[in-house]
Structures are given as C-alpha cells and as structure tokens.
Enzyme design. Structure first.
Site, PDB file in Angstrom:
ATOM      1  N   MET A   1       0.680  10.491   7.432  1.00  0.00           N
ATOM      2  CA  MET A   1      -0.008  11.076   8.595  1.00  0.00           C
ATOM      3  C   MET A   1       0.458  10.405   9.886  1.00  0.00           C
ATOM      4  O   MET A   1      -0.205  10.511  10.921  1.00  0.00           O
ATOM      5  CB  MET A   1      -1.517  10.939   8.441  1.00  0.00           C
TER       6      MET A   1
ATOM      7  N   HIS B   1       4.055   2.055   5.090  1.00  0.00           N
ATOM      8  CA  HIS B   1       4.763   3.343   4.995  1.00  0.00           C
ATOM      9  C   HIS B   1       6.272   3.111   4.848  1.00  0.00           C
ATOM     10  O   HIS B   1       6.935   3.774   4.040  1.00  0.00           O
ATOM     11  CB  HIS B   1       4.531   4.175   6.267  1.00  0.00           C
TER      12      HIS B   1
ATOM     13  N   SER C   1      -3.081  -0.682   7.445  1.00  0.00           N
ATOM     14  CA  SER C   1      -3.643   0.661   7.579  1.00  0.00           C
ATOM     15  C   SER C   1      -3.430   1.125   9.012  1.00  0.00           C
ATOM     16  O   SER C   1      -3.503   0.313   9.946  1.00  0.00           O
ATOM     17  CB  SER C   1      -5.145   0.632   7.266  1.00  0.00           C
TER      18      SER C   1
HETATM   19  P1  AMP Z   1      -1.372   7.748   5.328  1.00  0.00           P
HETATM   20  O1  AMP Z   1      -0.400   7.978   6.441  1.00  0.00           O
HETATM   21  O2  AMP Z   1      -2.388   6.700   5.625  1.00  0.00           O
HETATM   22  O3  AMP Z   1      -1.950   9.015   4.767  1.00  0.00           O
HETATM   23  O4  AMP Z   1      -0.526   7.110   4.137  1.00  0.00           O
HETATM   24  C1  AMP Z   1       0.676   7.681   3.697  1.00  0.00           C
HETATM   25  C2  AMP Z   1       1.117   6.952   2.462  1.00  0.00           C
HETATM   26  O5  AMP Z   1       1.297   5.578   2.744  1.00  0.00           O
HETATM   27  C3  AMP Z   1       0.083   7.039   1.315  1.00  0.00           C
HETATM   28  O6  AMP Z   1       0.773   7.206   0.088  1.00  0.00           O
HETATM   29  C4  AMP Z   1      -0.578   5.695   1.395  1.00  0.00           C
HETATM   30  O7  AMP Z   1      -1.135   5.267   0.172  1.00  0.00           O
HETATM   31  C5  AMP Z   1       0.585   4.804   1.793  1.00  0.00           C
HETATM   32  N1  AMP Z   1       0.114   3.557   2.397  1.00  0.00           N
HETATM   33  C6  AMP Z   1      -0.794   3.416   3.395  1.00  0.00           C
HETATM   34  N2  AMP Z   1      -1.020   2.104   3.636  1.00  0.00           N
HETATM   35  C7  AMP Z   1      -0.244   1.410   2.765  1.00  0.00           C
HETATM   36  C8  AMP Z   1      -0.043   0.018   2.509  1.00  0.00           C
HETATM   37  N3  AMP Z   1      -0.683  -0.923   3.200  1.00  0.00           N
HETATM   38  N4  AMP Z   1       0.829  -0.325   1.534  1.00  0.00           N
HETATM   39  C9  AMP Z   1       1.487   0.618   0.809  1.00  0.00           C
HETATM   40  N5  AMP Z   1       1.330   1.949   1.002  1.00  0.00           N
HETATM   41  C10 AMP Z   1       0.483   2.334   1.967  1.00  0.00           C
END
Ligand code: AMP
Length: 281
Positions: free
Chosen positions: A30, A37, A185
């Site tokens: 996102m 990421h 995050s």
């Molecule tokens: P998001 O943009 O938050 O929807 O996350 C996109 C992808 O990145 C998802 O598969 C999340 O699980 C992964 N992700 C987010 N934070 C982390 C992190 N700290 N370590 C590893 N993967 C992450």
C-alpha cells in the site's frame, strides 16, 4: 524499472516474460514503503527473474472509521526505493480502474480470517482477499511475497490460494524490525515520541511470553496473562487483543502442543499497531 498505471497495461508484459520461461515475483503493497517492504522486493529479486511491486491503498479493506484518508503516501521515495531494491515493474493503479462504477463482486474470505482482526475489523479481509485476487489475476506471477508481520493476512491469502486453486506460490517473509524490536510499519511514522517509546512494549511482551513458554509454561491462559501484563507495564492500555492461538487455524487452544502464535493488536494514540511471534514446542 517500468511503471505501469492501467490494468490493461499490466498483464501483457508479465504474460510475455512468463511465456519466455521467466519466473515472476509479485510484492503487493500500500506504499509508504520501509525496509520491511524492500526486504520482500529483494527476496523476490533474488528468487525470481523479474519482480513486480504494486502500490495501491485499497479502499475496500478500510472500515468506515478507519484511517484510509490519513494513510501515508510517499510515492517519489517509494519509487526510488523499489528501483534500488531490484523491482523491474511497478503497478500503480487508480482506484476508479480497479473499482469502476458498478463493481460488486467480492471474495468471501476463509474461516481463518474470522477471529481476532476479523472481529475487530469486519470486512477487512474481504477487501484484502478481493484486491489480492484481482492483483493475482492481473499479474500472472509465479510467486507472491507476503510479510509474516501481517500473520492473519498471510494465512488468509494462503488459504484463499489453496481453496480457489490460484496458480501462484505464496512465500512468507520474516518481519523486519527496528533495533529495539518494534516491527517496521508504515503507520509508525504517526507515533508521537512518547508513543514510539511505549510501542516497544509490543515486542517486549512477545519476548516475555516466549521466555515463559521456553521455561515450560504452555497453557495459553498463562501466556496470554504475560502478554497483557507486559503491555500494561509498558503503559499500553488500549489492547484490541493479545492472545496465543493455534498457528494454523487461529482458533483458541488450552495449551500449546505443537505450533502456536501470539498475536497482538494495540492502539497508541490514534495509531493501531499489530505484531506476532510464533512458538514451537
Ligand atoms: P502493507 O503495505 O502494509 O500492506 O504491506 C505490504 C506487505 O509488506 C505485506 O505483505 C506486509 O506483511 C509486508 N510488511 C509490512 N511490514 C513488514 C515488516 N516490518 N517486515 C516484513 N514485511 C512487512
């Protein structure tokens, strides 16, 4: 790195490289990207011939009173970081192209999406499963990379892929953390200095439960109590859940016999954070 904006543009080049025999990794995000990421993108680039990242803040996974409008957007930095991490394509769809007027088909997510996050955020995983299946259809990748950080999301997608016979492999990637243990995050940037200080309590609480578990306490009631107590000791009082459950089904168990997972969701000010840790006997 090629930027693709329209759903019509995205399938042909990926389909072409697949027909040439190349493997393709997909990393859905996102945006507001961080080292977590980029680790997924690097893992994809290491394992696959081509890597496609997507950036789309998916409205159907946000509830009415959630943070869709204040979700961080840092596109220029994201594109720079994706290129450096080894992405070959970035898909940047518009909301109106993925959800045109009259859109009305949704994925009914699997049972594993119902407890915990599913109870607190009704409709969230329906939105997640729907957008992820749309991306899988638009981007015929061989492997999709997801973070263990969003543990229930990972299980939901794995089960959807299995139940609906989606021809893609789901790869789970380790959680990337700050030095003090806080899981990276996109929402961390909203923490005030005081809330950032308290946030490490989430990691501490997972580690405290792990320690007690390793000392032989396998009853979930005892482990749950350690999670909650440690969160409170770190001045985290808004706890949506902090529970040890079966690692595959996320159902409640009395005691850990093989694999379990501690799942935590808390609110610090207006920011909601989640994290988890897997326990193995
Ligand atoms: P998001 O943009 O938050 O929807 O996350 C996109 C992808 O990145 C998802 O598969 C999340 O699980 C992964 N992700 C987010 N934070 C982390 C992190 N700290 N370590 C590893 N993967 C992450």
């Amino acid at each position: 790195m090629k930027i693709l904006r329209h759903p019509h543009e995205v399938f042909p080049p990926i389909d072409y490289v697949r027909r040439e025999g190349a493997s393709v990794g997909l990393v859905p995000t996102m945006g507001a990207l961080h080292a977590g990421h980029y680790a997924l993108v690097r893992q994809s680039a290491a394992q696959c011939d081509k890597t496609v990242a997507t950036i789309f803040v998916n409205p159907t996974q946000f509830g009415l009173h959630e943070d869709l409008s204040r979700y961080p957007r840092t596109l220029e930095d994201d594109l720079e970081g994706l290129a450096a991490a080894g992405a070959d394509f970035v898909f940047l769809p518009q909301e109106s192209h993925l959800y045109p007027t009259g859109f009305s088909t949704f994925v009914e997510p699997p049972a594993v999406s119902l407890p915990l996050e599913g109870t607190i955020r009704p409709g969230h995983y329906r939105g997640v499963a729907t957008i992820v299946l749309k991306l899988f259809n638009l981007i015929p990748a061989t492997t999709a990379f997801f973070g263990r950080k969003d543990y229930q999301q990972l299980l939901t997608i794995q089960k959807m892929v299995e139940d609906l016979n989606v021809p893609i492999r789901v790869e789970a990637c380790e959680t990337i953390r700050e030095k003090d243990g806080l899981a990276l995050s996109s929402r961390n940037r909203y923490l005030s200095p005081e809330d950032r200080f308290r946030a490490v309590g989430i990691y501490r609480s997972l580690q405290a439960a792990l320690k007690v578990f390793e000392l032989g306490a396998h009853e979930t009631a005892a482990l749950d109590a350690v999670l909650t107590q440690t969160l409170r000791e770190n001045s985290i009082d808004h706890i949506d859940y902090a529970r040890v459950v079966d690692a595959q089904t996320l159902q409640e168990i009395e005691s850990v016999s093989s694999q379990a997972v501690a799942l935590i969701a808390v609110r610090l000010g207006a920011t909601r954070l989640i994290d988890n840790w897997t326990f193995q006997t």
